[in-house]
Design a protein around this motif. Structure first.
Motif, PDB file in Angstrom:
ATOM      1  N   UNK A 211      29.078  36.220  33.744  1.00  0.00           N
ATOM      2  CA  UNK A 211      29.532  35.081  32.777  1.00  0.00           C
ATOM      3  C   UNK A 211      30.225  35.655  31.661  1.00  0.00           C
ATOM      4  N   UNK A 212      29.801  36.800  31.169  1.00  0.00           N
ATOM      5  CA  UNK A 212      30.168  37.791  30.148  1.00  0.00           C
ATOM      6  C   UNK A 212      31.677  38.231  30.685  1.00  0.00           C
ATOM      7  N   UNK A 213      31.936  38.386  31.704  1.00  0.00           N
ATOM      8  CA  UNK A 213      33.090  38.848  32.287  1.00  0.00           C
ATOM      9  C   UNK A 213      34.434  38.102  31.867  1.00  0.00           C
ATOM     10  N   UNK A 214      34.107  36.452  31.805  1.00  0.00           N
ATOM     11  CA  UNK A 214      34.917  35.547  31.322  1.00  0.00           C
ATOM     12  C   UNK A 214      35.419  35.617  29.928  1.00  0.00           C
ATOM     13  N   UNK A 215      34.410  36.046  28.963  1.00  0.00           N
ATOM     14  CA  UNK A 215      34.776  36.151  27.655  1.00  0.00           C
ATOM     15  C   UNK A 215      35.432  37.711  27.306  1.00  0.00           C
ATOM     16  N   UNK A 216      35.112  38.766  28.256  1.00  0.00           N
ATOM     17  CA  UNK A 216      35.674  40.021  28.098  1.00  0.00           C
ATOM     18  C   UNK A 216      36.905  40.330  28.425  1.00  0.00           C
ATOM     19  N   UNK A 217      37.304  39.319  29.653  1.00  0.00           N
ATOM     20  CA  UNK A 217      38.670  39.453  30.135  1.00  0.00           C
ATOM     21  C   UNK A 217      39.492  38.115  30.459  1.00  0.00           C
ATOM     22  N   UNK A 218      38.691  37.510  31.105  1.00  0.00           N
ATOM     23  CA  UNK A 218      39.282  36.237  31.908  1.00  0.00           C
ATOM     24  C   UNK A 218      40.012  35.291  31.056  1.00  0.00           C
ATOM     25  N   UNK A 219      39.260  35.078  29.914  1.00  0.00           N
ATOM     26  CA  UNK A 219      39.806  33.986  28.949  1.00  0.00           C
ATOM     27  C   UNK A 219      40.919  34.836  27.990  1.00  0.00           C
ATOM     28  N   UNK A 232      53.393  29.083  31.629  1.00  0.00           N
ATOM     29  CA  UNK A 232      53.375  27.888  31.886  1.00  0.00           C
ATOM     30  C   UNK A 232      52.266  27.507  32.842  1.00  0.00           C
ATOM     31  N   UNK A 233      51.955  28.511  34.062  1.00  0.00           N
ATOM     32  CA  UNK A 233      50.930  28.093  35.074  1.00  0.00           C
ATOM     33  C   UNK A 233      49.595  28.472  34.408  1.00  0.00           C
ATOM     34  N   UNK A 234      49.500  29.635  33.531  1.00  0.00           N
ATOM     35  CA  UNK A 234      48.295  30.027  33.042  1.00  0.00           C
ATOM     36  C   UNK A 234      47.478  29.181  32.212  1.00  0.00           C
ATOM     37  N   UNK A 235      48.224  28.055  31.570  1.00  0.00           N
ATOM     38  CA  UNK A 235      47.802  26.800  30.673  1.00  0.00           C
ATOM     39  C   UNK A 235      46.862  25.993  31.408  1.00  0.00           C
ATOM     40  N   UNK A 236      47.167  25.773  32.600  1.00  0.00           N
ATOM     41  CA  UNK A 236      46.269  24.767  33.290  1.00  0.00           C
ATOM     42  C   UNK A 236      44.935  25.468  33.796  1.00  0.00           C
ATOM     43  N   UNK A 237      45.123  26.723  34.254  1.00  0.00           N
ATOM     44  CA  UNK A 237      44.042  27.590  34.971  1.00  0.00           C
ATOM     45  C   UNK A 237      43.174  27.784  33.784  1.00  0.00           C
ATOM     46  N   UNK A 238      43.520  28.116  32.456  1.00  0.00           N
ATOM     47  CA  UNK A 238      42.695  28.598  31.527  1.00  0.00           C
ATOM     48  C   UNK A 238      41.676  27.602  31.221  1.00  0.00           C
ATOM     49  N   UNK A 239      42.445  26.085  30.904  1.00  0.00           N
ATOM     50  CA  UNK A 239      41.747  25.026  30.300  1.00  0.00           C
ATOM     51  C   UNK A 239      40.716  24.852  31.371  1.00  0.00           C
ATOM     52  N   UNK A 240      40.852  24.843  32.851  1.00  0.00           N
ATOM     53  CA  UNK A 240      39.892  24.739  33.671  1.00  0.00           C
ATOM     54  C   UNK A 240      38.736  25.484  33.534  1.00  0.00           C
ATOM     55  N   UNK A 241      38.730  26.942  33.452  1.00  0.00           N
ATOM     56  CA  UNK A 241      37.856  27.873  33.190  1.00  0.00           C
ATOM     57  C   UNK A 241      37.043  27.346  31.739  1.00  0.00           C
TER      58      UNK A 241
END
Length: 256
Positions: A211-219, A232-241
């Protein structure tokens, strides 16, 4: 009465016509051979992906590569890249995870892509562009400060495509798949996400939870997209995370 020299053209001699036809035919044949060679190289690259990545877990397998290739070509089209650029984009996307440090079994694997491009006779300029994209597109390179220079359109497209596959619904699935393959702790509230990571710290495996990987990288990836199409595409995927993590923490704490 004078003839209008601007409207009456002298017919070409048969020899000149033959030469023009020969030149046109030669150009067409050269282009056809070039296209056939490109198709063959792409097919061979696909075979190389299947052969070298078959032992990887599902977070970095051939299916990941096919998605990145499709995303990269789609982004390239939206960004208006040329046909020559599309060739570079497709090959870089296909070959980008071969020799990945996370799955390296032998140091010789680091040369697989370079050797492949040489064996396929890929144009030297294109080969160098492909290798530069693969070498510089990782998140660890961004942490090392290598992301402050100018990037080619092809680099931007391939990197954005790879990062898009790291976020959203598929990104979440890949994150937990990779964490499980490394026997990482799912979540531990006592272990806080690391901030201001260096390249070396990022590559270290101790005290990492999935779960920390989300904060350290993915978000962070949404704001690191380098093309308008990727943003443009990243907006929707980011919100889903973000929505997923909110639900995750509520369920973890027994509040949902």
């Amino acid at each position: 009465m004078l003839k209008n020299s601007f409207t009456q053209k002298k017919p070409l001699s048969s020899e000149v016509q033959k030469k023009e036809l020969y030149l046109k035919t030669s150009v067409c044949l050269c282009r056809e051979r070039e296209m056939a060679s490109i198709v063959t190289t792409v097919r061979n690259a696909e075979k190389l992906v299947e052969r070298t990545m078959k032992g990887n877990d599902a977070s970095h397998d051939a299916a990941h590569v096919w998605r990145v290739r499709d995303l990269a070509l789609s982004l390239a089209q939206e960004e208006g890249l040329s046909s020559d650029s599309m060739e570079i984009v497709e090959l870089a996307a296909l070959l980008h995870d071969i020799g990945d440090y996370k799955y390296l079994r032998d140091p010789s694997e680091e040369k697989i892509v370079e050797n492949f491009l040489e064996e396929e006779g890929v144009d030297e300029v294109k080969k160098m562009k492909i290798l530069a994209i693969i070498k510089g597109m990782g998140f660890k390179e961004e942490l090392a400060g290598h992301a402050n220079g100018e990037f080619s359109p092809e680099f931007r497209v391939v990197q954005d495509a790879d990062r898009l596959d790291a976020i959203g619904a598929v990104g979440i699935a890949r994150c937990f798949t990779f964490g499980g393959s490394r026997n990482r702790v799912l979540h531990d509230p006592a272990i806080h996400p690391r901030s201001d990571l260096s390249k070396e710290q990022y590559m270290k495996k101790e005290e990492q939870t999935t779960v920390n990987h989300f904060h350290e990288k993915l978000l962070k990836l949404k704001d690191l997209m380098k093309t308008k199409a990727g943003q443009r595409r990243a907006e929707r995927r980011h919100k889903f995370m973000e929505e997923f993590l909110k639900e995750f923490y509520e369920e973890w704490d027994g509040r949902a």
